[in-house]
Design a protein around this motif. Structure first.
Motif, PDB file in Angstrom:
ATOM      1  N   ILE A   8       0.859  -1.194   0.000  1.00 37.33           N
ATOM      2  CA  ILE A   8       0.000   0.000   0.000  1.00 37.33           C
ATOM      3  C   ILE A   8       0.889   1.237   0.000  1.00 37.33           C
ATOM      4  CG2 ILE A   8      -1.827   1.236   1.248  1.00 37.33           C
ATOM      5  CD1 ILE A   8      -2.408  -1.434   2.729  1.00 37.33           C
ATOM      6  N   ALA A   9       0.644   2.141  -0.937  1.00 39.51           N
ATOM      7  CA  ALA A   9       1.392   3.402  -0.958  1.00 39.51           C
ATOM      8  C   ALA A   9       0.426   4.551  -0.693  1.00 39.51           C
ATOM      9  CB  ALA A   9       2.075   3.583  -2.305  1.00 39.51           C
ATOM     10  N   LEU A  30       0.340   2.989  -9.432  1.00 42.56           N
ATOM     11  CA  LEU A  30      -0.275   1.654  -9.377  1.00 42.56           C
ATOM     12  C   LEU A  30       0.573   0.593 -10.063  1.00 42.56           C
ATOM     13  CD1 LEU A  30      -4.063   2.388  -9.933  1.00 42.56           C
ATOM     14  CD2 LEU A  30      -2.894   1.790  -7.806  1.00 42.56           C
ATOM     15  N   ARG A  31       1.570   1.031 -10.835  1.00 41.56           N
ATOM     16  CA  ARG A  31       2.471   0.055 -11.466  1.00 41.56           C
ATOM     17  C   ARG A  31       3.477  -0.490 -10.455  1.00 41.56           C
ATOM     18  NH1 ARG A  31       3.823   3.672 -16.802  1.00 41.56           N
ATOM     19  NH2 ARG A  31       1.800   3.437 -17.789  1.00 41.56           N
ATOM     20  N   LEU A  36      -3.356   2.301  -3.652  1.00 44.38           N
ATOM     21  CA  LEU A  36      -2.858   3.654  -3.384  1.00 44.38           C
ATOM     22  C   LEU A  36      -3.908   4.435  -2.608  1.00 44.38           C
ATOM     23  CD1 LEU A  36      -0.533   5.720  -4.193  1.00 44.38           C
ATOM     24  CD2 LEU A  36      -2.084   6.493  -5.992  1.00 44.38           C
ATOM     25  N   VAL A  37      -3.442   5.089  -1.544  1.00 46.50           N
ATOM     26  CA  VAL A  37      -4.317   5.973  -0.772  1.00 46.50           C
ATOM     27  C   VAL A  37      -3.941   7.405  -1.155  1.00 46.50           C
ATOM     28  CG1 VAL A  37      -5.030   6.669   1.546  1.00 46.50           C
ATOM     29  CG2 VAL A  37      -4.293   4.304   1.134  1.00 46.50           C
ATOM     30  N   VAL A  38      -4.849   8.106  -1.821  1.00 42.49           N
ATOM     31  CA  VAL A  38      -4.599   9.512  -2.146  1.00 42.49           C
ATOM     32  C   VAL A  38      -5.140  10.315  -0.972  1.00 42.49           C
ATOM     33  CG1 VAL A  38      -4.940  11.368  -3.822  1.00 42.49           C
ATOM     34  CG2 VAL A  38      -4.831   9.006  -4.611  1.00 42.49           C
ATOM     35  N   ARG A  70      -8.482   0.304  -7.051  1.00 41.78           N
ATOM     36  CA  ARG A  70      -7.266   0.198  -6.228  1.00 41.78           C
ATOM     37  C   ARG A  70      -6.856   1.546  -5.623  1.00 41.78           C
ATOM     38  NH1 ARG A  70      -2.547  -2.332  -9.166  1.00 41.78           N
ATOM     39  NH2 ARG A  70      -3.313  -1.224 -10.986  1.00 41.78           N
ATOM     40  N   ILE A  71      -7.583   2.609  -5.989  1.00 47.86           N
ATOM     41  CA  ILE A  71      -7.279   3.930  -5.408  1.00 47.86           C
ATOM     42  C   ILE A  71      -8.392   4.332  -4.448  1.00 47.86           C
ATOM     43  CG2 ILE A  71      -6.982   6.398  -5.911  1.00 47.86           C
ATOM     44  CD1 ILE A  71      -5.684   5.696  -8.529  1.00 47.86           C
TER      45      ILE A  71
END
Ligand code: ADP
Length: 167
Positions: A8-9, A30-31, A36-38, A70-71
């Motif tokens: 998780i980024a 995502l690559r 991803l958490v914005v 995924r975001i």
């Protein structure tokens, strides 16, 4: 941090409002991560005049990334490293547009490393077409009646028009 092999980024920023440059960085991220958490920072580290409220910024992020499960889009208060820990993320993603971004970004990355030694910052370069795009310039151009359709998604363009024509 990899939870069950799931990386998780977190992509923190002001996102006032999200531009196609931000969007490009998020989709590129995502690559290299699974999700991803914005994250819209509630407490700005540097003084900036806000146009959209934090809730409006998050709502725009949700609209722009509605096609990407995924975001996720959230807001946070306080230290990024604390929020990252809570979110299960130990990687921050930041965009580098030009050398002028570098000094501040580098300092922040090293400070975050000091605050949490397991925390890594990954810098991504946007597509060249977006390297001059910033939220503040988009706000300025829009407020002066300029066309900003190339720099932001349609939802943001609409929101800017409404905001700037409002009372
Ligand atoms: P901040 O208020 O922390 O500068 P921003 O919302 O302006 O946050 O931007 C968040 C991150 O996105 C920063 O790393 C910034 O460098 C990056 N960024 C902003 N615009 C672009 C762009 N057009 N291309 C690539 N990265 C960008």
């Amino acid at each position: 941090m990899s939870r069950n092999g799931h990386t998780i980024a977190i992509y923190p920023g002001s996102f006032d409002p999200i531009t196609r440059g931000h969007e490009d960085i998020a989709r590129r991220a995502l690559r290299i991560c699974d999700s991803l958490v914005v994250a819209v920072a509630r407490t700005a580290t540097h003084v900036k005049s806000g146009l959209f409220s934090v809730e409006e910024r998050v709502a725009l992020l949700e609209e722009v990334f509605a096609d990407e499960p995924r975001i996720s889009s959230v807001s946070f208060e306080g230290l990024l490293v604390d929020f990252a820990k809570e979110s299960g993320a130990n990687v921050a993603v930041r965009g580098l547009r030009a050398v002028s971004d570098f000094e501040y970004e580098f300092q922040m990355a090293q400070m975050n490393q000091e605050l949490w030694s397991d925390f890594e910052t990954v810098f991504l370069a946007p597509e060249v077409d977006y390297s001059f795009v910033s939220s503040s310039l988009v706000r300025q151009v829009a407020s002066l009646g300029g066309e900003i359709g190339r720099f932001v998604s349609p939802a943001v363009s609409r929101a800017l028009r409404e905001k700037l024509s409002g009372p």
